[in-house]
Structures are given as C-alpha cells and as structure tokens.
Design an enzyme around this catalytic site. Structure first.
Site, PDB file in Angstrom:
ATOM      1  N   LYS A 173       0.753  -1.246  -0.196  1.00 53.23           N
ATOM      2  CA  LYS A 173       0.052  -0.180   0.060  1.00 53.23           C
ATOM      3  C   LYS A 173       0.878   1.138   0.097  1.00 53.23           C
ATOM      4  O   LYS A 173       1.863   1.332   0.767  1.00 53.23           O
ATOM      5  CB  LYS A 173      -0.870  -0.134   1.253  1.00 53.23           C
ATOM      6  CG  LYS A 173      -1.947  -1.139   1.272  1.00 53.23           C
ATOM      7  CD  LYS A 173      -2.743  -1.231   2.405  1.00 53.23           C
ATOM      8  CE  LYS A 173      -1.741  -1.579   3.668  1.00 53.23           C
ATOM      9  NZ  LYS A 173      -2.720  -1.868   4.775  1.00 53.23           N
ATOM     10  N   THR A 204      -8.381   8.796   8.683  1.00 52.36           N
ATOM     11  CA  THR A 204      -8.241   7.502   8.065  1.00 52.36           C
ATOM     12  C   THR A 204      -7.755   6.199   8.938  1.00 52.36           C
ATOM     13  O   THR A 204      -7.185   5.094   8.458  1.00 52.36           O
ATOM     14  CB  THR A 204      -6.783   7.692   7.072  1.00 52.36           C
ATOM     15  OG1 THR A 204      -5.727   8.181   7.752  1.00 52.36           O
ATOM     16  CG2 THR A 204      -7.291   8.589   5.723  1.00 52.36           C
ATOM     17  N   GLY A 206      -7.946   3.065  10.617  1.00 52.09           N
ATOM     18  CA  GLY A 206      -8.698   1.660  10.272  1.00 52.09           C
ATOM     19  C   GLY A 206      -8.771   1.386   8.680  1.00 52.09           C
ATOM     20  O   GLY A 206      -9.387   0.311   8.353  1.00 52.09           O
ATOM     21  N   THR A 207      -8.113   2.230   8.027  1.00 50.62           N
ATOM     22  CA  THR A 207      -8.264   1.970   6.281  1.00 50.62           C
ATOM     23  C   THR A 207      -7.721   0.693   6.318  1.00 50.62           C
ATOM     24  O   THR A 207      -8.197   0.198   5.133  1.00 50.62           O
ATOM     25  CB  THR A 207      -7.632   3.216   5.693  1.00 50.62           C
ATOM     26  OG1 THR A 207      -6.186   3.282   5.980  1.00 50.62           O
ATOM     27  CG2 THR A 207      -8.712   4.596   5.727  1.00 50.62           C
ATOM     28  N   GLY A 208      -6.569   0.413   6.526  1.00 50.77           N
ATOM     29  CA  GLY A 208      -5.908  -1.021   6.317  1.00 50.77           C
ATOM     30  C   GLY A 208      -6.702  -2.002   6.665  1.00 50.77           C
ATOM     31  O   GLY A 208      -6.978  -3.068   5.834  1.00 50.77           O
ATOM     32  N   CYS A 209      -7.604  -2.191   7.576  1.00 51.22           N
ATOM     33  CA  CYS A 209      -8.444  -3.212   8.198  1.00 51.22           C
ATOM     34  C   CYS A 209      -9.651  -3.067   7.113  1.00 51.22           C
ATOM     35  O   CYS A 209     -10.179  -4.200   6.751  1.00 51.22           O
ATOM     36  CB  CYS A 209      -9.099  -2.726   9.529  1.00 51.22           C
ATOM     37  SG  CYS A 209      -7.815  -2.546  10.752  1.00 51.22           S
TER      38      CYS A 209
END
Length: 261
Positions: A173, A204, A206-209
């Site tokens: 990412k 942003t 928690g965007t990876g989750c």
C-alpha cells in the site's frame, strides 16, 4: 450467504480492528464472524492499553467457527505474539482455510508497536505461506524486508523479495508515498500498479483493516485476486472521499500505553 472470518484485535471506537472488519463485511452483503486475539483500548487518537487473549482461547474460537459455519475467506489482522501466530497458523492448516488475507498489523497509525519483538519472524515463516494475499503498508514492508521503502522502485524490489516468502500475492500500500497513493500488486510473478490520487482527509484510522476485509469479501464471492484488490481499492477510496467526521477528541495524539500479558 458467503461468510468471512476476521481474526484480529478489537477497537472500541469502531474504526479499526474487528469492529471495522465486521462493518465492512456487512456492507458487502456477507456474513461476518470474529475470533479475538487481543482486547485493545484505543480510538482515533492513539492506543492506551491492551491485553492479549490466550493462544488456547484463540484456537478454540477458530475451531468453533470452522466446525459450525465454515468461512469462505479469512482476514488476519493483529496477531500480537509468536505464540498466537503459531496457534493461528496451526488451526488454519488443520481446517484447510482458503482465501486467507493478511493485514500484517505491526505498528498503529499513532506510532505504537502492536506486536512482540519475536512475532515478525514467526509470522514470516508460518503465516505468509498460508496467505492468498498480504497487504503491508510501507512501514510494515520496511520491517518485513529490513530495508527502507519510500519510492516506487523500492516498492517493486520489496515485492520481489517478499514473494520468496509467500505462495500468494502481495499488495504494498502506497498511502505513505509523498506524492500519490498508488498501490503495487505483485501477482503470479507480475507487477501491477494501481493508481489513485491522494485524498485530503485526516480520518483514515482503520483504512488498512477496511481494505483487507473488502478484499477478503470479494475473494469469498469468487472474484479473482486482482479483481478483488481493484474492487476493494475503489470501495476504500469512496469511503475516504465521503469524508465522514465523527471525532471530538482532545487534540494531539496520545502515547500512553499500558501493556498487559
């Protein structure tokens, strides 16, 4: 109805961790299930305390899901310790889990380490070979490869290096790139850039989750790996563009953490 199991830590504010995973799974029209690895006191401003769940209880949670409602995909988030990682890998192998997506949660967005010192090598050896896809950010890729990652060329080199450790794909990412938010997908020996503009939004957390859960949902639905990644990236971009603002926090990031075994 297709099903997805999240194996991860919690977030009482609902923006990340298992809470975010379940919201994302429901938004995709799938049935979400969860096995908790750690209970974390956190919100959008930082991580304040944490207590890991015993490996035995993590194993029992996973068994209870697979023996009753078998998941069509599994999303892995924060695993924390080498002992939990060993346990998760062993149970996933025992149940022949498929469509496993790993978000290697090593460092929180507020800068806190979210894994034990000995966890990363165990993850590399025992979890990565089981994964259909791993979704590290630039900081996590640096930890996994032992090299500084800050350019597109370095991302490509890192993807080839990580490909030696996993039988699946790699999505690096690029949210921390200076000039864009391009992601790099390594799949079947090929490198594919997924271009996206940088969206100015401070919310942003928690965007990876959310991204990894969305990918797992699409894999559960039978979408190809590259198609699942592209759909999930469009979904996440739309979420960020929406610009929902719920926070009324005290201000600067806080860094008081109480670790409990």
């Amino acid at each position: 109805m297709k099903t997805v199991l999240s194996i991860a830590g919690t977030d009482p504010s609902g923006g990340a961790g298992i809470q975010a995973d379940l919201k994302t799974i429901e938004a995709h029209g799938l049935y979400g299930m969860a096995a908790v690895t750690a209970v974390i006191a956190q919100n959008t401003t930082g991580v304040y305390a944490m207590q890991a769940v015993s490996p035995e209880l993590v194993a029992k949670q996973i068994d209870c899901v697979f023996e009753d409602i078998r998941p069509d995909a599994v999303k892995l988030g924060m695993l924390y310790s080498a002992e939990i990682i060993y346990t998760v890998a062993e149970r996933l192998c025992a149940h022949h889990a498929k469509n496993v997506v790993l978000d290697p949660v090593l460092i929180s967005s507020s800068g806190h380490t979210l894994s034990c010192a000995n966890a990363l090598p165990v993850m590399m050896e025992h979890i990565l070979p089981l994964c259909t896809l791993i979704t590290p950010n630039l900081h996590e890729v640096s930890a996994m490869t032992g090299r500084s990652i800050g350019t597109r060329a370095e991302m490509e080199q890192a993807a080839r290096q990580l490909a030696l450790c996993t039988n699946g794909g790699i999505l690096i990412k690029g949210g921390h790139l200076a000039d864009c938010a391009d992601d790099l997908l390594y799949n079947d020996g090929g490198l594919h850039w997924l271009h996206a503009p940088r969206i100015e939004n401070p919310n942003t957390h928690g965007t990876g989750c959310t991204l990894s859960s969305s990918i797992a949902c699409n894999l559960a639905l039978g979408v190809s790996l590259s198609g699942s990644v592209k759909r999930a990236k469009r979904y996440l971009t739309a979420c960020i563009q929406f610009g929902l603002d719920l926070g009324h926090g005290p201000g600067p990031l806080q860094h008081r953490v109480e670790w409990e075994e």
